[in-house]
Design a protein around this motif. Structure first.
Motif, mmCIF file in Angstrom:
data_model
loop_
_atom_site.group_PDB
_atom_site.id
_atom_site.type_symbol
_atom_site.label_atom_id
_atom_site.label_comp_id
_atom_site.label_asym_id
_atom_site.label_seq_id
_atom_site.Cartn_x
_atom_site.Cartn_y
_atom_site.Cartn_z
ATOM 1 N N ARG A 159 -7.314 2.463 -4.765
ATOM 2 C CA ARG A 159 -6.238 2.291 -3.777
ATOM 3 C C ARG A 159 -5.101 3.275 -4.021
ATOM 4 O O ARG A 159 -4.532 3.828 -3.064
ATOM 5 N N GLN A 160 -4.750 3.483 -5.284
ATOM 6 C CA GLN A 160 -3.700 4.454 -5.580
ATOM 7 C C GLN A 160 -4.106 5.859 -5.146
ATOM 8 O O GLN A 160 -3.296 6.594 -4.569
ATOM 9 N N GLU A 181 5.031 2.800 -6.445
ATOM 10 C CA GLU A 181 4.132 2.683 -7.596
ATOM 11 C C GLU A 181 2.718 3.171 -7.277
ATOM 12 O O GLU A 181 1.990 3.585 -8.181
ATOM 13 N N ARG A 182 2.352 3.100 -6.007
ATOM 14 C CA ARG A 182 1.002 3.509 -5.615
ATOM 15 C C ARG A 182 0.922 4.985 -5.244
ATOM 16 O O ARG A 182 -0.107 5.618 -5.432
ATOM 17 N N THR A 183 1.971 5.509 -4.681
ATOM 18 C CA THR A 183 1.887 6.841 -4.090
ATOM 19 C C THR A 183 2.440 7.956 -4.965
ATOM 20 O O THR A 183 2.082 9.124 -4.778
ATOM 21 N N ALA A 237 0.818 -1.218 0.000
ATOM 22 C CA ALA A 237 0.000 0.000 0.000
ATOM 23 C C ALA A 237 0.848 1.262 0.000
ATOM 24 O O ALA A 237 0.431 2.299 -0.521
ATOM 25 N N GLU A 281 -7.894 -1.022 -7.965
ATOM 26 C CA GLU A 281 -6.486 -0.632 -7.832
ATOM 27 C C GLU A 281 -6.302 0.873 -8.030
ATOM 28 O O GLU A 281 -5.436 1.491 -7.397
ATOM 29 N N SER A 316 -2.124 7.996 -2.181
ATOM 30 C CA SER A 316 -1.423 9.229 -2.520
ATOM 31 C C SER A 316 -1.757 10.371 -1.566
ATOM 32 O O SER A 316 -0.985 11.322 -1.428
ATOM 33 N N VAL A 339 0.332 -1.902 -10.653
ATOM 34 C CA VAL A 339 -0.036 -2.273 -9.289
ATOM 35 C C VAL A 339 -1.023 -3.436 -9.229
ATOM 36 O O VAL A 339 -1.335 -3.928 -8.139
#
Length: 315
Positions: free
Chosen positions: A300-301, A165-167, A161, A297, A305, A228
């Motif tokens: 979630r990103q 790549e997510r934030t 999380a 997904e 962020s 992701v």
């Protein structure tokens, strides 16, 4: 960066496999028990499977309860409730919209005895209330299965999380040309096939809706979601859902008239060995699973962020 799978004993893993089998076997057995006469013998859908459609919803409900209330807490899997319900809030209106606006154009419901007899609103006439429950529980089941596989069975391939790549991204809305081209090609091929090989007038509206529902999110979001997504978890989710849906429709729903299809809204490709099941029904849960995972997904990103939605989407 990837997560790590919780350590479990072989005995526990064995029990989990048995539980997974039970999630399918128990509701399937209860659903099959509603059948009172083989359809090939009875020749009529009337009273052949009382409350069959209603009971069959356990094929989604039992896995939801088993994963959400038992297996996820048992293994310490953490689910972001906000991401989960936001995803369902985005996607369920698609299923509800299919029923409300197009159910009477795409489907038929020749066996009212297979339902509770409660009519829900829809354009052109009501539909069984089970239809709305079907789509809601379907989206929830798909998402829960994917999350469970992502966070537990395939945790080694899950993107954490707090991973970069997510934030760290400029914007989430990023055009994917290939998805748009595939959508145009698939819809065009369906129209050409219908016009060439099917003598009766009509338009492949159901297939068009499915392609738009799957490749629309893909065309707008796939470049951001691709890094992701846990593709192993997605592939197994797709297999589980597709296998369940085909078992559901081919052996029960279509032969016993729980629902049927308006010929004028289909492409015309039917699978004779499966009670002339339209090709679209093989595609529907592929589309649902693909779109669900992409939207989840992306949500979630956005949450990871810490940005406002508009900033996250448009930069």
């Amino acid at each position: 960066m990837t997560g790590s799978s919780p350590t479990t004993s072989p005995r526990t893993s064995f029990r989990l496999v048995l539980a997974m089998l039970g999630m399918v076997a128990i509701p399937a057995a209860l659903t099959l028990h509603t059948v009172r006469a083989p359809e090939a013998v009875s020749g009529s859908t009337s009273n052949s499977s009382p409350y069959g459609y209603t009971v069959s919803l356990l094929l989604f409900i039992v896995p939801i309860l088993a994963i959400g209330l038992w297996l996820v807490p048992l293994e310490g899997v953490r689910i972001s409730k906000r991401a989960f319900w936001r995803t369902i809030g985005i996607l369920f209106p698609l299923g509800a919209g299919l029923d409300f606006f197009f159910a009477r154009s795409f489907f038929t419901f020749p066996n009212p005895g297979a339902t509770l007899g409660i009519t829900a609103p829809a354009v052109g006439g009501g539909v069984p209330v089970e239809e709305y429950v079907f789509y809601f529980t379907g989206f929830v089941a798909v998402l829960l299965i994917y999350i469970w596989l992502d966070e537990y069975w395939f945790a080694a391939y899950s993107v954490r999380a707090d991973a970069r790549e997510r934030t760290q991204f400029d914007r989430l809305l990023r055009f994917h040309l290939q998805s748009l081209l595939w959508a145009v090609a698939l819809i065009g091929a369906a129209i050409i096939y219908r016009g060439t090989f099917v003598k009766e007038p009509g338009f492949p509206g159901y297939f068009t809706f499915l392609v738009a529902g799957a490749l629309g999110p893909s065309a707008a979001l796939l470049p951001s979601a691709m890094p992701v997504i846990n593709w192993r978890a997605l592939s197994l989710t797709l297999f589980i859902i597709l296998l369940t849906s085909l078992l559901w429709e081919v052996t029960l729903a279509v032969p016993y008239g729980w629902w049927g299809f308006q010929d004028a809204a289909m492409t015309g490709v039917r699978i004779t060995a499966w009670s002339r099941l339209p090709f679209e029904e093989v595609c529907v849960w592929i589309a649902v699973t693909y779109a669900t995972v992409i939207v989840y997904e992306i949500v979630r990103q956005w949450q990871a962020s810490g940005k406002r939605m508009r900033h996250a989407l448009f930069g």
